[in-house]
Design an enzyme around this catalytic site. Structure first.
Site, PDB file in Angstrom:
ATOM      1  N   HIS A 139      16.185   7.011  -6.509  1.00  0.00           N
ATOM      2  CA  HIS A 139      14.903   6.753  -5.858  1.00  0.00           C
ATOM      3  C   HIS A 139      14.557   7.886  -4.906  1.00  0.00           C
ATOM      4  CE1 HIS A 139      11.640   4.306  -4.224  1.00  0.00           C
ATOM      5  NE2 HIS A 139      11.991   4.777  -3.050  1.00  0.00           N
ATOM      6  N   ARG A 165       1.201  -3.448   6.330  1.00  0.00           N
ATOM      7  CA  ARG A 165       1.570  -2.185   6.997  1.00  0.00           C
ATOM      8  C   ARG A 165       0.548  -1.102   6.690  1.00  0.00           C
ATOM      9  NH1 ARG A 165       7.107  -0.930   4.648  1.00  0.00           N
ATOM     10  NH2 ARG A 165       6.960   0.939   5.932  1.00  0.00           N
ATOM     11  N   LYS A 184      13.985  -3.605  -2.578  1.00  0.00           N
ATOM     12  CA  LYS A 184      13.610  -3.476  -3.994  1.00  0.00           C
ATOM     13  C   LYS A 184      14.761  -2.898  -4.823  1.00  0.00           C
ATOM     14  CE  LYS A 184       9.992  -1.275  -2.588  1.00  0.00           C
ATOM     15  NZ  LYS A 184       8.731  -0.581  -2.299  1.00  0.00           N
TER      16      LYS A 184
HETATM   17  N1  URA Z   1       8.276   3.501  -0.122  1.00  0.00           N
HETATM   18  C1  URA Z   1       8.452   2.164  -0.074  1.00  0.00           C
HETATM   19  O1  URA Z   1       8.716   1.529  -1.071  1.00  0.00           O
HETATM   20  N2  URA Z   1       8.314   1.548   1.121  1.00  0.00           N
HETATM   21  C2  URA Z   1       8.021   2.202   2.257  1.00  0.00           C
HETATM   22  O2  URA Z   1       7.936   1.571   3.290  1.00  0.00           O
HETATM   23  C3  URA Z   1       7.830   3.589   2.191  1.00  0.00           C
HETATM   24  C4  URA Z   1       7.977   4.219   0.984  1.00  0.00           C
END
Ligand code: URA
Ligand code: CA
Length: 441
Positions: free
Chosen positions: A82, A168, A187
């Protein structure tokens, strides 16, 4: 669950327990907490931060807010990579098939791009026929059969993050270390990988603008992953200049094919090899990072990586006849921007070029916007290289009716030419198994 007590604690910087955070996340996910109370809590967290324990507890609560694919018994170790998001970062399209060609099993759920960063799903969808929606059973069957699959993120995965992230986004609370760490890691953990390799970007075109912050975020995510029993490695890498040479969806696919064919931008090649090596180490395929690097290089040299790429695209329904034959990107309407003077390329403003790519239609301004998969920018010179006056700096690819001349000055100004040669940093550090290795890249 007492919402006012949760907000008050966060506002005062008092520690919440694992049980309190779990109940809070459950209530938020169930729709029992109004947006204004969640927003107040997010803003309080933004200002007061969370302890590492709270961030870990929050992440685990978010991971379990929906379906989780963790704990499947597959008989092999699943790995995932990631990136926190950058410009001209095509690494997944290179690293996934390369790692699979070397014997790793990579199951990745990706998102779409928003704002100036590209999304892996959007890049893959620029290949005619490519399917990003697979059933869970087909996803695992494909990983079993060919060693990799990349699909769209399930809406059932960490739904609490979807709720928090939407708030957010509209309350200026994205750039908070505990909120980013819990968002990313909830995630990743729910997606079920046994080993996770993170690429935390640092620079003007990244969430983290300085090295200290980026390293702290990387360490926090490594610690959370290890607390959850996963094998973790995190790289902190530069995102002041674009990573590779292509910004735009089909252009990035073309660049991935170039790298897998043994060519390509050297910074992109170097980082892709390191990420692949880390995945191989994490998967237990090799015993050291150096061994992983050798194996990854070999898979490019003998064509195994490109073959795996082709196999992967075919497995997900994509056309493959073009691979190794012609670029995916068609030259419909292009404009070359030349160097106004000779010099060494001391800087390439990734953020400025990403802004132009956005104007060309390569990325989304808002969720749900349509993108043009064939537009973008191709850089013609690498950072640090010497360029002669009136030789190409970049080529713009536009839609048929776009007037490209209007972008020429902005593109030219994104390149800084100077008389002294300089080395630009790429990998700042690698955090792995509690050992911090300072890299002199
Ligand atoms: N990527 C994400 O999945 N969440 C964040 O808060 C910032 C980047
Ligand atoms: Ca990207």
């Amino acid at each position: 669950m007492d919402a006012l007590a949760m907000i008050r604690k966060a506002r005062l910087g008092e520690q919440a327990t694992a049980d309190e955070l779990k109940k809070w996340v459950q209530a938020c996910t169930a729709g029992e907490v109004p947006d204004y109370q969640m927003a107040a809590w997010l803003m309080a967290v933004y200002f007061q931060g969370l302890t590492k324990k709270e961030t870990t507890d929050l992440t685990l609560a978010m991971e379990h807010s929906g379906k989780t694919f963790a704990g499947r018994n597959l008989g092999y170790s699943l790995v995932d990579k990631h990136s926190t998001g950058g410009v001209a970062d095509t690494t997944t399209l290179i690293v996934a098939p390369l790692a699979a060609a070397c014997g790793a099993h990579l199951a990745k759920m990706s998102g779409r791009g928003l704002g100036f960063t590209g999304g892996t799903l959007d890049k893959l969808e620029s290949i005619p026929g490519f399917q990003v929606q697979l059933t869970e059973a087909d996803f695992i069957r494909q990983v079993d059969a060919i060693g990799l699959a990349v699909i769209g993120q399930s809406a059932e995965l960490a739904p609490a993050d979807g709720i928090f992230y939407a708030l957010r986004d509209v309350t200026e609370t994205v750039e908070s270390m505990p909120l980013i760490a819990s968002s990313v890691m909830s995630k990743k953990l729910a997606a079920g990988a046994d080993g996770i390799v993170l690429d935390v970007k640092c620079g003007t075109a990244a969430f983290m603008h300085n090295r200290k912050q980026a390293k702290a975020l990387a360490q926090l995510m490594v610690d959370i992953g290890e607390a959850a029993g996963r094998k973790m490695t995190a790289f902190v890498t530069d995102m002041n200049v674009p990573l590779g040479s292509a910004i735009g969806n089909s252009l990035e696919v073309d660049e991935a094919v170039e790298v897998l064919s043994g060519g390509g931008n050297q910074r992109l090649v170097t980082l892709s090899l390191h990420l692949t090596a880390a995945l191989l180490l994490t998967a237990g395929v090799v015993g050291t990072l150096a061994e992983g690097l050798t194996k990854a290089r070999q898979a490019i040299a003998d064509g195994a990586g490109l073959q795996k790429f082709t196999e992967w695209i075919a497995a997900q329904g994509g056309e493959t006849a073009w691979i190794g034959q012609e670029p995916l990107t068609k030259k419909v309407n292009t404009l070359t921007v030349n160097a106004p003077q000779a010099g060494y390329l001391a800087a390439i403003d990734a953020l400025a070029l990403a802004g132009v790519a956005l104007s060309l239609g390569a990325c989304r301004r808002a969720k749900g916007d349509r993108i043009n998969s064939q537009v973008g920018i191709r850089l013609c010179a690498e950072p640090g290289a010497y360029v002669e006056k009136n030789t190409p700096l970049a080529c713009l690819y536009g839609a048929k009716n776009t007037d490209l001349d209007q972008y020429a000055t902005r593109v030219e100004q994104a390149f800084t030419l100077q008389q002294e040669k300089i080395e630009l940093p790429l990998i700042y550090e690698v955090l792995s198994h509690d050992v911090t290795v300072e890299q002199g890249e």
